[in-house]
Design an enzyme around this catalytic site. Structure first.
Site, PDB file in Angstrom:
ATOM      1  N   HIS A 120       0.855  -1.188   0.000  1.00 49.28           N
ATOM      2  CA  HIS A 120       0.000   0.000   0.000  1.00 49.28           C
ATOM      3  C   HIS A 120       0.889   1.235   0.000  1.00 49.28           C
ATOM      4  CE1 HIS A 120       0.978  -0.481   4.221  1.00 49.28           C
ATOM      5  NE2 HIS A 120       0.529   0.727   4.478  1.00 49.28           N
TER       6      HIS A 120
ATOM      7  N   HIS B  67       1.349   3.972   2.012  1.00 48.05           N
ATOM      8  CA  HIS B  67       1.789   4.786   3.130  1.00 48.05           C
ATOM      9  C   HIS B  67       3.307   4.881   3.038  1.00 48.05           C
ATOM     10  CE1 HIS B  67      -2.060   4.290   5.752  1.00 48.05           C
ATOM     11  NE2 HIS B  67      -2.061   5.422   5.060  1.00 48.05           N
TER      12      HIS B  67
ATOM     13  N   ASP C 110       5.930   4.681   4.946  1.00 49.18           N
ATOM     14  CA  ASP C 110       6.879   3.729   5.522  1.00 49.18           C
ATOM     15  C   ASP C 110       6.954   2.432   4.726  1.00 49.18           C
ATOM     16  OD1 ASP C 110       4.203   3.510   6.550  1.00 49.18           O
ATOM     17  OD2 ASP C 110       4.885   2.127   8.089  1.00 49.18           O
ATOM     18  N   HIS C 111       6.100   2.291   3.723  1.00 52.21           N
ATOM     19  CA  HIS C 111       6.110   1.099   2.874  1.00 52.21           C
ATOM     20  C   HIS C 111       6.489   1.409   1.422  1.00 52.21           C
ATOM     21  CE1 HIS C 111       4.069  -1.561   5.864  1.00 52.21           C
ATOM     22  NE2 HIS C 111       3.710  -0.373   6.316  1.00 52.21           N
TER      23      HIS C 111
ATOM     24  N   HIS D 278      -7.338  -1.943   5.617  1.00 53.88           N
ATOM     25  CA  HIS D 278      -6.522  -0.840   6.108  1.00 53.88           C
ATOM     26  C   HIS D 278      -7.187   0.452   5.647  1.00 53.88           C
ATOM     27  CE1 HIS D 278      -2.880   0.567   7.948  1.00 53.88           C
ATOM     28  NE2 HIS D 278      -2.425   1.173   6.863  1.00 53.88           N
TER      29      HIS D 278
ATOM     30  N   ASP E 224       0.140  -3.982   6.740  1.00 50.53           N
ATOM     31  CA  ASP E 224      -0.853  -3.224   7.492  1.00 50.53           C
ATOM     32  C   ASP E 224      -2.289  -3.659   7.223  1.00 50.53           C
ATOM     33  OD1 ASP E 224       1.570  -2.036   7.789  1.00 50.53           O
ATOM     34  OD2 ASP E 224       0.818   0.015   7.663  1.00 50.53           O
TER      35      ASP E 224
ATOM     36  N   HIS F  58       7.261  -4.810  11.875  1.00 53.25           N
ATOM     37  CA  HIS F  58       6.481  -3.566  11.762  1.00 53.25           C
ATOM     38  C   HIS F  58       6.046  -3.104  13.154  1.00 53.25           C
ATOM     39  CE1 HIS F  58       3.169  -0.826  10.507  1.00 53.25           C
ATOM     40  NE2 HIS F  58       3.894  -0.677   9.410  1.00 53.25           N
TER      41      HIS F  58
END
Length: 301
Positions: A63, A65, A67-68, A141, A204, A262
């Site tokens: 996805h 976000h 941090d990914h 999510h 997530d 995570h």
């Protein structure tokens, strides 16, 4: 020599810490390399882990976000700078195509490598190769998210005692394997099914059908456990799992090796994630992921 292992590049959730980089995970599957969720700093972590751009064949983003995915820009540019000699394929949620394009062309650089985009819009198979089938499942999510599962085709294991009983030896063994039968003896009569190995990557998400489908029967499960069980309501509100929830999924799915990762910056004791996973009844092999850790896919039983 074939290698099947997970190279952990980063294990933090939204905020990195002094000891945990943003997400990043490389699955080595024989001669194939799949990079999952390259967060900020992934290119640097690859250097520290001894991973080269040439090792990458696929990039899978769950996805968009940061941090990914914020590491995509650097990783893609490094693939081109190093002139990786083979095509690289990127998978990501179709709904985030505009984010991928922004990251792919975040700055000026010279494109020298073919980067194929195969976005994910629904549950199903993304790629079929001789070595594995790669599929995706929708997760739960606040933004659209997909998990990934890799399945090796089943093979056959020859049984020496049955070969001997039928008088098959030497070059005839190879001939039987190639042709499927020899002198009235079929391959099935002298072998048994060798179950293909399985890997799943679940980031997530709340608990949902996709989590259970991805984890079912895998040898190695990499799964987020952002929160400890006392914060289960917070996890639900933000679309995440607790250590106990992730371990219960692995327990019920028959996972052989569970990798929790995570982690929220709010927790300072990694051992508490292990305690809660064991308290949930998971009895298999368990790793609390640390940056630069290497985790082999469990040997066949």
């Amino acid at each position: 020599m074939s290698v099947r292992e997970l190279v952990v590049l980063g294990t933090a959730s939204q905020v990195p810490t002094r000891h945990r980089n943003h997400n990043g995970y490389l699955l080595r599957w024989d001669g194939h390399g799949i990079l999952f969720d390259p967060g900020e700093g992934t290119q640097r972590q690859m250097l520290r882990a001894g991973v080269a751009a040439h090792d990458l064949n696929r990039i899978c983003v769950t996805h968009f976000h940061g941090d990914h995915s914020l590491g995509l820009a650097g990783v893609i540019q490094r693939i081109n700078l190093d002139q990786v000699p083979h095509p690289v394929t990127a998978h990501y949620p179709e709904s985030g195509r505009h984010y991928f394009e922004r990251l792919r062309y975040a700055t000026a650089y010279r494109e020298s490598v073919k980067l194929a985009e195969v976005p994910v819009a629904r549950d199903g198979v993304l790629a079929v190769t001789d070595a594995f089938t790669l599929e995706a499942r929708r997760l739960s999510h606040p933004v659209e998210s997909f998990g990934y599962r890799l399945t090796e085709p089943d093979g056959r294991r020859l049984l020496p005692e049955r070969l001997a009983a039928h008088g098959i030896k030497g070059p005839d063994v190879g001939r039987l394997q190639r042709e499927g039968s020899l002198g009235g003896v079929t391959l099935e009569q002298v072998s048994e099914v060798r179950r293909g190995q399985r890997f799943a990557f679940v980031m997530d998400t709340r608990l949902c059908d996709g989590v259970h489908a991805l984890a079912e029967g895998v040898d190695l499960l990499v799964i987020e456990s952002t929160f400890l069980d006392a914060d289960v309501r917070l996890a639900e509100d933000h679309g995440h799992l607790t250590a106990g929830q992730a371990a219960a999924v692995a327990r019920d799915a028959g996972v052989r090796h569970l990798v929790l990762t995570h982690f929220s910056q709010r927790y300072s004791d990694p051992e508490e994630f292990e305690r809660q996973a064991r308290a949930a009844g998971f009895e298999g092999e368990l790793s609390i992921a640390q940056d630069l850790m290497r985790i082999p896919v469990p040997k066949r039983t």
